[in-house]
Design an enzyme around this catalytic site. Structure first.
Site: not given
Length: 467
Positions: A162, A385
């Site tokens: 992060h 995807d």
């Protein structure tokens, strides 16, 4: 055989795992400056995502590794290593050391996993390789595990540091990886911009505004606030995940509680409802002041705007404030207004003042009386995807006391709320959260439930950095 419970079986690592995937071309070798927004102690953990794919849309591990090697050329800080600089500040050694990649097998099917996918449990941690490291700095900024399933499907888990990027950055990286997997020879639609000096503090610092998100305060025995600490309470309790799906119709009902006197966004209504339900379930003293901390993208709020592709933490925590009494004794109107006030404060001057304030490394994010909400529902994470189709499931690897707003596969306008709460209050929290799903239009959904309790101490905790 079919999975009988939510407990996952052990993962079997393939031979010679894990491996290091390095960038497949030379990358800049330098020390990357991290801004004060990047290296807050509050962010010293990895964002862990889990994706489930059915057999028909899986790709080979070799293809994924080859694409990862390619995308690390553009996202080269993720192939570097964090290190401590002077004054407790972090930086990235961009040394092309590489990302950790693990391939494994688990004897379950995609359908088995889907049965229990709404509520993560500790056994899911088997799906992400745990580095045996002494400190957070010894963990590579990027870890990937691909777990092949008995049905031919796969689970892809990632851990992204992060301090290097925020939710927008993680989504940008993952889509870039998928892009190179599906379209190996095409350039990325968005090129990452790694220079972070646009968010450097001013010299001298100019702290011109109050920032209740942070504290240096150590309560004294004479201070009433020292007797209530949600952080300490939650640390001491067994926690269980609570998960709720809000359809577009449910979200519209929430928003209607505020009109016509107050118009609000979906986030404002759902954040206020979750905050209010959480506080009501904890049975706190009415006079206490409580906080809602929520992530806000400030890329377009600064002057000049942060350039497209900026690859760092471009968010700050908004901070809504309320007494328990005001929050729980009415409908959503008060909570929504509090969130709107907090959002409206986040202009260029406020963000610059916060960056300057964070030069003080003794400051801490104030979790003592706070619910923290992170918005994952509008980042496009559910659309990842790799060239053959979208996932069956997307979510975090674990649930903790940071509340997540998650996308719902197949319904772009729905939101899933996930947060872990103490077992002792789970039933009450679920009741309050579900009220708006069942209420009748004519009663405005307002069950007061003032929650005027005995002021027991409560508190916040986050999962171990290494997952």
């Amino acid at each position: 055989m079919t999975l009988k419970s939510a407990e996952l079986p052990d993962c079997n690592l393939y031979p010679n795992q894990p491996i290091i995937v390095e960038p497949n071309a030379p990358t800049p070798k330098h020390t990357l400056y991290l801004t004060n927004l990047d290296d807050q102690k509050f962010l010293r953990f990895s964002i862990k995502y889990l994706y489930l794919y059915q057999k028909s849309v899986t790709v080979s591990s070799d293809t994924l590794k080859r694409a990862l090697s390619r995308v690390l050329v553009d996202y080269y800080p993720l192939a570097g290593r964090l290190r401590a600089a002077d004054d407790q500040k972090l930086e990235v050694d961009c040394n092309a050391q590489g990302a950790l990649f693990v391939e494994a097998f688990m004897d379950i099917t995609a359908d088995d996993f889907l049965q229990f996918s709404l509520k993560p449990n500790r056994s899911w941690r088997k799906l992400l390789y745990r580095v045996d490291a002494l400190t957070f700095l010894d963990v590579p900024p990027l870890i990937v595990q691909v777990t092949n399933l008995r049905c031919g499907g796969m689970i892809v888990c990632t851990a992204i540091n992060h301090c290097i990027c925020d939710g927008i950055g993680t989504s940008q990286f993952l889509h870039a990886w998928a892009h190179h997997t599906a379209k190996e020879n095409l350039d990325l639609p968005i090129a990452p911009l790694h220079s972070r000096h646009v968010l450097k503090p001013r010299n001298p610092p100019q702290m011109t505004l109050p920032h209740p998100q942070f504290t240096k305060h150590v309560p004294s025995p004479k201070d009433p606030s020292s007797h209530v600490d949600i952080f300490n309470f939650l640390q001491s309790q067994p926690l269980r995940p609570a998960s709720f799906i809000f359809s577009p119709a449910h979200l519209l009902r929430l928003k209607r509680q505020c009109v016509p006197s107050l118009k609000c966004t979906t986030f404002e209504a759902l954040a206020s409802h979750t905050w209010r339900s959480w506080i009501r379930s904890l049975d706190l003293s009415p006079s206490l002041t409580v906080k809602l901390l929520f992530s806000v993208n400030v890329r377009k709020k600064l002057i000049p705007e942060i350039p497209q592709g900026y690859y760092g933490n471009g968010f700050v925590l908004g901070c809504a404030l309320s007494t328990v009494k005001d929050l729980v004794s009415a409908n959503l109107h008060h909570g929504v207004k509090s969130v709107q006030i907090a959002k409206s404060a986040l202009d260029d001057g406020y963000v610059r003042s916060m960056i300057d304030l964070l030069e003080d490394k003794t400051l801490k994010t104030d979790l003592s009386m706070s619910l923290v909400i992170s918005q994952w529902a509008k980042l496009g994470l559910e659309d990842l995807d790799f060239g053959k189709g979208k996932p069956l499931h997307m979510g975090p690897l674990a649930s903790d006391v940071y509340c997540l707003f998650l996308p719902v596969i197949g319904d772009v306008n729905a939101v899933r709320v996930l947060v872990s709460v103490p077992e002792s209050v789970l039933e009450k929290f679920e009741y309050y959260m579900n009220e708006c799903l069942d209420y009748k239009e004519e009663n405005n959904g307002d069950h007061n439930g003032n929650g005027n309790g005995n002021g027991n101490g409560y508190g916040i905790h986050r999962e171990n950095n290494n997952g």
